[in-house]
Motif scaffolding. Structure first.
Motif, PDB file in Angstrom:
ATOM      1  N   SER A 116      -1.940   3.008   4.535  1.00 27.57           N
ATOM      2  CA  SER A 116      -1.321   2.157   3.520  1.00 27.57           C
ATOM      3  C   SER A 116      -1.335   0.690   3.939  1.00 27.57           C
ATOM      4  O   SER A 116      -1.562  -0.202   3.111  1.00 27.57           O
ATOM      5  CB  SER A 116       0.113   2.621   3.233  1.00 27.57           C
ATOM      6  N   GLY A 147       0.818  -1.204   0.000  1.00 34.82           N
ATOM      7  CA  GLY A 147       0.000   0.000   0.000  1.00 34.82           C
ATOM      8  C   GLY A 147       0.851   1.252   0.000  1.00 34.82           C
ATOM      9  O   GLY A 147       1.901   1.302   0.646  1.00 34.82           O
ATOM     10  N   VAL A 191      -2.293   0.766  -4.613  1.00 34.43           N
ATOM     11  CA  VAL A 191      -1.886  -0.522  -4.047  1.00 34.43           C
ATOM     12  C   VAL A 191      -1.231  -1.326  -5.165  1.00 34.43           C
ATOM     13  O   VAL A 191      -1.780  -1.399  -6.278  1.00 34.43           O
ATOM     14  CB  VAL A 191      -3.075  -1.306  -3.459  1.00 34.43           C
ATOM     15  N   ARG A 241      -5.021  -0.648   3.615  1.00 34.36           N
ATOM     16  CA  ARG A 241      -5.421  -0.853   2.222  1.00 34.36           C
ATOM     17  C   ARG A 241      -4.748  -2.094   1.629  1.00 34.36           C
ATOM     18  O   ARG A 241      -5.382  -2.880   0.917  1.00 34.36           O
ATOM     19  CB  ARG A 241      -5.079   0.387   1.394  1.00 34.36           C
TER      20      ARG A 241
END
Length: 210
Positions: free
Chosen positions: A155, A140, A202, A158
């Protein structure tokens, strides 16, 4: 021996520079063969292996060629499956990088996947099931708006969300792990809205194990 190995690697690097098709695209199977052969020669030349440079080269050639062919085949399949979804697939010759932009996967500041995109990630999972000889790293990334702590956590969440869909779609958890890089690996400038949008993504990194 050090000179021999160094010469092999330098020669391989020069050969890699020429591994392009007439249309300018990269010949990944050839790249894999060259890298594999160079690695095999270097290993075979080592004093502890006992297999010799010729045998090492042959082994590396087979392994490198197989990995390059695998990546080419899987890239073609993923490009067909993900056409018009906003995702991109890049083949470096040693790994595949599937990039999912935030604009089609998540709402701003959220780690909840858009339901429509769950099906697209399931397509990627099917490809991973069809090509089991690889490991998968889900990474991420964010832009630099907000604190370091916030972006690092976002991050990570995700990446985990995408990895969870892959696992739920049948990809073995033992093949995969997820990490968050926060805003530390931008692909564009964070000084413009367009650049920040590119950085919010991502990546699914597929590394052959053949």
């Amino acid at each position: 021996m050090r000179f021999q190995t160094g010469f092999i690697l330098l020669t391989s690097a020069a050969m890699l520079a020429a591994c392009t098709n007439p249309d300018g695209s990269h010949n990944h199977r050839t790249t894999g063969t060259i890298l594999g052969t160079a690695a095999g020669v270097a290993i075979g030349a080592g004093p502890a292996t006992g297999i010799g440079t010729a045998a090492g080269a042959a082994l590396g050639n087979v392994v490198g060629s197989a990995a390059g062919a695998l990546l080419d085949r899987q890239q073609k399949e993923l490009n067909a499956e993900l056409a018009d979804t906003g995702a991109t697939v890049v083949n470096t010759g040693s790994i595949l990088v599937v990039t999912l932009p935030e604009s089609v996967t998540f709402d701003s500041g959220s780690a909840r996947l858009h339901q429509d995109y769950v099906d697209e990630i399931a397509f990627i999972a099917r490809s991973l099931r069809d090509h089991p000889n690889s490991i998968v790293t889900v990474v991420g990334h964010t832009d630099n708006v907000g604190s370091t702590k916030y972006n690092q956590g976002l991050s990570e969440r995700r990446a985990a969300a995408v990895a969870n869909v892959l696992t739920e779609s049948g990809v073995e958890a033992t093949r995969m792990h997820s990490i968050g890089m926060g805003y530390h690996q931008p692909v564009a400038s964070n000084d413009t809205p367009g650049g920040r949008a590119q950085n919010r993504r991502v990546e699914i990194i597929i590394t052959p194990t053949v």
